[in-house]
Design a protein around this motif. Structure first.
Motif, short mmCIF file in Angstrom:
data_model
loop_
_atom_site.label_atom_id
_atom_site.label_comp_id
_atom_site.label_asym_id
_atom_site.label_seq_id
_atom_site.Cartn_x
_atom_site.Cartn_y
_atom_site.Cartn_z
N ALA A 293 47.45 -14.93 96.50
CA ALA A 293 46.81 -15.50 95.31
C ALA A 293 47.80 -16.35 94.52
CB ALA A 293 46.24 -14.39 94.43
N GLY A 294 49.02 -15.89 94.41
CA GLY A 294 50.05 -16.65 93.68
C GLY A 294 50.33 -17.99 94.33
N TYR A 295 50.38 -18.01 95.67
CA TYR A 295 50.60 -19.27 96.37
C TYR A 295 49.46 -20.25 96.10
CZ TYR A 295 51.31 -22.72 99.99
OH TYR A 295 51.48 -23.91 100.64
N LEU A 296 48.23 -19.75 96.17
CA LEU A 296 47.07 -20.62 95.92
C LEU A 296 47.09 -21.16 94.50
CD1 LEU A 296 44.30 -18.56 97.77
CD2 LEU A 296 45.35 -20.70 98.53
N MET A 297 47.43 -20.30 93.52
CA MET A 297 47.50 -20.76 92.13
C MET A 297 48.60 -21.79 91.96
SD MET A 297 46.69 -17.41 89.78
CE MET A 297 47.44 -16.14 90.78
N ALA A 298 49.74 -21.57 92.62
CA ALA A 298 50.84 -22.54 92.54
C ALA A 298 50.45 -23.86 93.19
CB ALA A 298 52.09 -21.97 93.21
N GLY A 299 49.51 -23.82 94.14
CA GLY A 299 49.03 -25.03 94.81
C GLY A 299 48.00 -25.79 94.00
N GLY A 300 47.69 -25.30 92.80
CA GLY A 300 46.79 -26.03 91.91
C GLY A 300 45.34 -25.56 91.94
N TYR A 301 45.06 -24.50 92.70
CA TYR A 301 43.70 -23.98 92.73
C TYR A 301 43.45 -23.09 91.53
CZ TYR A 301 43.69 -25.78 97.46
OH TYR A 301 43.78 -26.61 98.55
N LYS A 302 42.16 -22.96 91.14
CA LYS A 302 41.81 -22.17 89.97
C LYS A 302 42.25 -20.72 90.16
CE LYS A 302 37.43 -22.73 89.55
NZ LYS A 302 36.05 -22.76 89.05
N LYS A 303 42.73 -20.13 89.06
CA LYS A 303 43.22 -18.76 89.10
C LYS A 303 42.12 -17.79 89.55
CE LYS A 303 45.65 -17.34 85.58
NZ LYS A 303 46.04 -16.78 84.26
N THR A 304 40.91 -17.96 88.99
CA THR A 304 39.83 -17.03 89.35
C THR A 304 39.46 -17.17 90.83
OG1 THR A 304 38.22 -18.63 88.52
CG2 THR A 304 38.83 -16.84 87.05
N SER A 305 39.42 -18.39 91.33
CA SER A 305 39.07 -18.59 92.75
C SER A 305 40.13 -17.98 93.66
CB SER A 305 38.93 -20.08 93.06
OG SER A 305 37.87 -20.64 92.34
N ALA A 306 41.41 -18.17 93.31
CA ALA A 306 42.49 -17.62 94.12
C ALA A 306 42.43 -16.09 94.14
CB ALA A 306 43.83 -18.09 93.59
N LEU A 307 42.23 -15.50 92.97
CA LEU A 307 42.16 -14.04 92.89
C LEU A 307 40.93 -13.49 93.60
CD1 LEU A 307 43.31 -13.52 89.20
CD2 LEU A 307 44.60 -12.94 91.27
N PHE A 308 39.78 -14.18 93.42
CA PHE A 308 38.56 -13.70 94.05
C PHE A 308 38.61 -13.81 95.56
CE2 PHE A 308 36.09 -14.40 89.93
CZ PHE A 308 36.18 -13.06 89.60
N SER A 309 39.34 -14.80 96.10
CA SER A 309 39.40 -14.94 97.55
C SER A 309 40.03 -13.69 98.18
CB SER A 309 40.17 -16.20 97.95
OG SER A 309 41.56 -16.05 97.74
N VAL A 310 41.12 -13.18 97.56
CA VAL A 310 41.75 -11.98 98.12
C VAL A 310 40.96 -10.72 97.76
CG1 VAL A 310 44.06 -12.96 98.31
CG2 VAL A 310 43.39 -11.85 96.19
N LEU A 311 40.34 -10.70 96.57
CA LEU A 311 39.53 -9.55 96.17
C LEU A 311 38.32 -9.37 97.08
CD1 LEU A 311 38.94 -7.26 94.12
CD2 LEU A 311 37.65 -8.94 92.80
N LEU A 312 37.62 -10.47 97.34
CA LEU A 312 36.45 -10.40 98.22
C LEU A 312 36.84 -10.03 99.65
CD1 LEU A 312 34.50 -13.50 96.88
CD2 LEU A 312 33.85 -11.10 96.63
N ASP A 313 38.00 -10.52 100.08
CA ASP A 313 38.49 -10.15 101.40
C ASP A 313 38.74 -8.65 101.47
OD1 ASP A 313 39.37 -10.81 104.04
OD2 ASP A 313 41.44 -10.64 103.36
N ARG A 314 39.32 -8.10 100.41
CA ARG A 314 39.55 -6.65 100.34
C ARG A 314 38.23 -5.88 100.35
NH1 ARG A 314 44.13 -3.74 101.30
NH2 ARG A 314 45.82 -5.19 100.99
N ILE A 315 37.27 -6.34 99.56
CA ILE A 315 35.99 -5.64 99.47
C ILE A 315 35.27 -5.66 100.81
CG2 ILE A 315 33.69 -5.74 98.43
CD1 ILE A 315 35.05 -6.64 95.83
N SER A 316 35.32 -6.78 101.53
CA SER A 316 34.65 -6.83 102.83
C SER A 316 35.34 -5.88 103.81
CB SER A 316 34.64 -8.25 103.37
OG SER A 316 35.94 -8.67 103.71
#
Length: 197
Positions: free
Chosen positions: A102-125
């Motif tokens: 998530a930190g890498y994605l945020m550092a790459g300019g992506y939205k914080k919520t999208s970066a966090l949700f990508s790993v959160l949703l992956d965990r939930i699945s």
């Protein structure tokens, strides 16, 4: 130049970890003995299963990245997946790798919520698969597990937890599919965050 420096540092860390693991002579002898007694069919099957698991994990995470409009290449998402797996192994707890991704994605300019949700949703699945596997294992080995009062108590706790998690996941799916999250009251704190979730 930066790319070569990163590659050099990654190589140094990898070689350093391998040297640290094999520094002890008795450990090397044990590993050689264990390797000599392995059934190559089971070892091969395990390696293949591990490889398939990782490939599926990469593509599962990419589904969530695309759904959240995070456009990174297959190669970059593969790199991040294995970096995350590495940090999950060496850090206390199993979310260290998720934080790195998530930190890498945020550092790459992506939205914080999208970066966090990508790993959160992956965990939930992944949690959904854990629920199914746990229920199957508990059902198949129920009598054996119930032989110990301590294990029996733990199994009951796990079973109740898994049922509760299944109910929460089912409710959230119904809410999301029917668009009911938009009916949350306007005055509710963190309303938009809850809608995003």
């Amino acid at each position: 130049m930066k790319r070569w420096i990163i590659l050099f540092l990654q190589s140094v860390v990898t070689i350093g970890l391998l040297c640290w693991l094999f520094r002890d002579g008795s450990m090397r002898e044990k590993l050689i003995t264990i390797a000599g007694h392995c059934d190559m069919r089971w070892l091969t099957a395990g390696l293949v299963a591990c490889g398939v698991l990782n490939i599926m994990g990469i593509f599962r995470w990419r589904i969530f990245l695309r759904a959240l409009e995070i456009d990174i290449s297959l190669w970059k998402s593969t790199q991040l997946y294995f970096i995350g797996a590495f940090f999950n192994l060496i850090m206390i707890g199993s979310v260290g790798g998720d934080a790195v991704k998530a930190g890498y994605l945020m550092a790459g300019g992506y939205k914080k919520t999208s970066a966090l949700f990508s790993v959160l949703l992956d965990r939930i699945s992944g949690f959904g698969a854990l629920i199914v596997a746990s229920i199957v294992f508990i059902t198949l080995r129920y009598q054996w597990l119930m032989q110990s009062p301590l294990v029996a108590g733990l199994i009951y706790f796990v079973f109740v937890f898994l049922i509760g998690a299944s109910i929460v996941l089912s409710i959230s799916l119904v809410v999301a599919v029917n668009g009911l999250q938009q009916r949350l009251p306007q005055f509710l704190p963190f309303r938009q965050t809850l809608i995003d979730i």
